[in-house]
Motif scaffolding. Structure first.
Motif, short mmCIF file in Angstrom:
data_model
loop_
_atom_site.label_atom_id
_atom_site.label_comp_id
_atom_site.label_asym_id
_atom_site.label_seq_id
_atom_site.Cartn_x
_atom_site.Cartn_y
_atom_site.Cartn_z
N UNK A 44 5.98 -0.59 0.23
CA UNK A 44 4.58 -0.96 0.05
C UNK A 44 3.85 -0.96 1.39
N UNK A 45 4.50 -1.44 2.41
CA UNK A 45 3.90 -1.50 3.73
C UNK A 45 3.52 -0.11 4.23
N UNK A 46 4.44 0.86 4.06
CA UNK A 46 4.16 2.23 4.49
C UNK A 46 3.00 2.83 3.70
N UNK A 47 2.96 2.55 2.39
CA UNK A 47 1.89 3.11 1.56
C UNK A 47 0.52 2.61 2.03
N UNK A 48 0.40 1.30 2.28
CA UNK A 48 -0.88 0.76 2.75
C UNK A 48 -1.17 1.27 4.16
N UNK A 49 -0.13 1.48 4.95
CA UNK A 49 -0.33 2.08 6.27
C UNK A 49 -0.99 3.46 6.16
N UNK A 50 -0.60 4.25 5.17
CA UNK A 50 -1.23 5.57 4.95
C UNK A 50 -2.70 5.41 4.58
N UNK A 51 -3.01 4.43 3.74
CA UNK A 51 -4.40 4.22 3.35
C UNK A 51 -5.24 3.83 4.57
N UNK A 274 -2.93 -9.74 -17.69
CA UNK A 274 -3.46 -9.17 -16.45
C UNK A 274 -2.32 -8.79 -15.50
N UNK A 275 -1.32 -9.65 -15.39
CA UNK A 275 -0.19 -9.36 -14.53
C UNK A 275 0.55 -8.10 -14.95
N UNK A 276 0.75 -7.94 -16.24
CA UNK A 276 1.45 -6.75 -16.74
C UNK A 276 0.65 -5.48 -16.47
N UNK A 277 -0.68 -5.59 -16.62
CA UNK A 277 -1.54 -4.45 -16.29
C UNK A 277 -1.39 -4.07 -14.82
N UNK A 278 -1.40 -5.08 -13.94
CA UNK A 278 -1.32 -4.79 -12.51
C UNK A 278 0.05 -4.28 -12.10
N UNK A 279 1.11 -4.76 -12.74
CA UNK A 279 2.45 -4.23 -12.45
C UNK A 279 2.48 -2.73 -12.69
N UNK A 280 1.98 -2.30 -13.84
CA UNK A 280 1.97 -0.87 -14.15
C UNK A 280 1.05 -0.11 -13.21
N UNK A 281 -0.16 -0.64 -13.01
CA UNK A 281 -1.14 0.05 -12.19
C UNK A 281 -0.63 0.22 -10.75
N UNK A 282 -0.09 -0.85 -10.20
CA UNK A 282 0.32 -0.78 -8.80
C UNK A 282 1.60 0.02 -8.62
N UNK A 283 2.51 -0.03 -9.58
CA UNK A 283 3.70 0.82 -9.49
C UNK A 283 3.30 2.28 -9.43
N UNK A 284 2.34 2.65 -10.27
CA UNK A 284 1.85 4.04 -10.26
C UNK A 284 1.15 4.37 -8.95
N UNK A 285 0.39 3.41 -8.42
CA UNK A 285 -0.32 3.64 -7.16
C UNK A 285 0.65 3.88 -6.01
N UNK A 286 1.60 2.97 -5.83
CA UNK A 286 2.52 3.11 -4.69
C UNK A 286 3.38 4.36 -4.82
N UNK A 287 3.75 4.70 -6.04
CA UNK A 287 4.51 5.94 -6.25
C UNK A 287 3.66 7.16 -5.91
N UNK A 288 2.38 7.12 -6.30
CA UNK A 288 1.49 8.25 -6.03
C UNK A 288 1.29 8.45 -4.53
N UNK A 289 1.12 7.36 -3.79
CA UNK A 289 0.93 7.47 -2.35
C UNK A 289 2.20 7.96 -1.67
N UNK A 290 3.35 7.48 -2.13
CA UNK A 290 4.60 7.95 -1.55
C UNK A 290 4.78 9.45 -1.79
N UNK A 291 4.32 9.92 -2.95
CA UNK A 291 4.47 11.33 -3.27
C UNK A 291 3.46 12.22 -2.58
N UNK A 292 2.29 11.64 -2.25
CA UNK A 292 1.24 12.44 -1.62
C UNK A 292 0.45 11.57 -0.63
#
Length: 460
Positions: A44-51, A274-292
């Motif tokens: 997660x740290x690396x992903x936010x570092x990219x942003x 709300x927590x379940x929504x954010x778990x899914x949303x953020x998992x997809x976000x961090x995976x997307x940043x790691x991939x691109x």
């Protein structure tokens, strides 16, 4: 703030780019020059570092005269704190998985399942307070002159626990209280900068009692006008009739107290909490940043807008969207930077903050952390006079503050009996038996909470 070093704990958190964006927007010659991000999750740290890297590049292209602050990433807490001038604490002990348990354990017992309000807030506080106090002790050792600005929820409870170690050098912030005042002022056609805000309560439990412009309270004008009142977020949420009955504008989180059954039904009827929504949303976000990584900024920006638009969605009608003005108006990052500038550069500001009561609200202990308007200078925040809470509002604040103080004691002493007492005495928990079931359920589902009661105790 020449050479100012800002450390952000929870630096891999999704909302960190909001803070960095506010830092980039600072045009002062004495601004933050070094930002240190700390997180226990290196991915997660690396992903936010990219942003943040993409943000810095965009900033440099449009404003080359103001270099972007240097950014350092680390998983070493002591290294992150050493020499810090300001520490933003935005940790989430137990992660979003813990949040989903906070919500679901309560919902399964027929209670409100929410992150900071009710049983979920007690559970979140129990597992967070020992970690927050450890951070405070490290700050005292490694950066004794630093100011800690606490974003971590439950903000009032966590700030009060950290103040036991660092005193007034810990300040809690939240944008929801200031948001109420902003919307009221805008509806009345006034500039909030020229108004005196009469707001009082606890974090996520307060009321706008007055809005004085030119020596006159303009809030009754808004309350008497159903059209203008109904057009603001609070009008949509609570209904104009109830707001006129109260004669106050409540913080949005008071919806969970005034409309408890409605809130529970809406959450249970939803496909996800709300927590379940954010778990899914953020998992997809961090995976997307790691991939691109090259698309980090655009990915973050898209997800952030979706997150904002769906905030407290369960409390609005199916076809009712959050206002665009509310989404774009900025939030806690603006409050944090204004607070930091007021202290570091002696640029006085009036902000609604979580600070020690010190007699501001009669009936509450002097060391109880309350949420009230403060005047902030280089000497730090000082509470401003406000109208004393009365009747039902005071009673609710006293009961919830008692729950917060029991939670702090339970967390620091590792006392499950106190934890049950805190849960049982919360206004949104209706049975001692259910309080025991709640604690058992939380301990079974959240390892970091269970460790609060099983960790070794120091020998006296």
């Amino acid at each position: 703030m020449a050479g100012t070093r800002l450390t952000i704990l929870g630096g891999g958190g999704f909302r960190v780019p909001l803070v960095y964006g506010a830092v980039l927007a600072d045009r002062s010659d004495r601004r933050v020059t070094h930002v240190v991000l700390h997180d226990t999750d290196e991915t997660r740290l690396r992903a936010i570092g990219h942003v943040l890297s993409a943000q810095a590049q965009r900033h440099t292209a449009t404003d080359p005269g103001h270099p972007a602050p240097e950014v350092t990433l680390t998983t070493d807490l002591d290294a992150a704190l050493d020499g810090a001038d300001f520490v933003f604490s935005a940790i989430r002990v137990g992660g979003l998985e813990g949040r989903t348990a906070d919500e679901r354990v309560a919902l399964d017992l027929g209670l409100l399942g929410q992150e900071t309000t009710g049983a979920g807030g007690v559970a979140y506080g129990l597992r967070t307070i020992p970690v927050a106090v450890d951070i405070a002790e490290r700050v005292r050792r490694l950066a004794p002159e630093a100011w800690v600005i606490n974003f971590t929820n439950p903000a009032g409870m966590v700030t009060q626990a950290m103040q036991r170690v660092l005193g007034e050098r810990v300040v809690g912030i939240c944008d929801s209280a200031l948001g109420v005042a902003k919307r009221a002022a805008a509806a009345l056609g006034h500039d909030l900068a020229g108004a005196d805000i009469d707001y009082a309560g606890l974090n996520h439990l307060g009321w706008l009692q007055g809005l004085h412009v030119g020596g006159r309270d303009a809030l009754p004008d808004l309350l008497a006008d159903p059209a203008r009142l109904g057009a603001i977020e609070e009008g949509h949420l609570f209904g104009t009739e109830w707001l006129q009955t109260l004669g106050l504008l409540p913080n949005e989180y008071l919806y969970y107290y005034y409309f408890t059954r409605d809130a529970i039904a809406a959450i249970r009827d939803g496909a996800q909490t709300r927590g379940e929504f954010l778990v899914d949303q953020q998992a997809n976000f961090y995976a997307a940043v790691a991939g691109s990584p090259a698309d980090a900024w655009s990915t973050w920006d898209r997800v952030q807008r979706e997150r904002n638009a769906t905030y407290m969605q369960e409390n609005r009608a199916e076809d009712e969207a959050r206002s665009e003005e509310d989404i774009e108006s900025g939030g806690y990052e603006g409050v944090a930077l204004a607070l930091m500038a007021a202290i570091a550069r002696d640029e006085p500001a009036t902000l609604i903050l979580n600070v020690a009561n010190a007699g501001t609200l009669p009936g509450l202990p002097v060391d109880a952390v309350v949420e009230v308007p403060c005047r902030v200078t280089a000497a730090g925040p000082r509470p401003l006079p406000v109208t004393a809470l009365r009747g039902a509002e005071l009673g609710l604040v006293l009961q919830v503050k008692a729950v917060e103080e029991l939670t702090i004691r339970a967390a620091l002493d590792g006392d499950p009996g106190r934890a049950v007492e805190a849960l049982a005495l919360h206004p949104l928990v209706d049975s001692v038996t259910v309080a025991r079931q709640l604690l058992a359920g939380y301990r079974a589902r959240i390892p970091s909470l269970d460790r609060v009661f099983t960790r070794p105790r120091p020998v006296e």
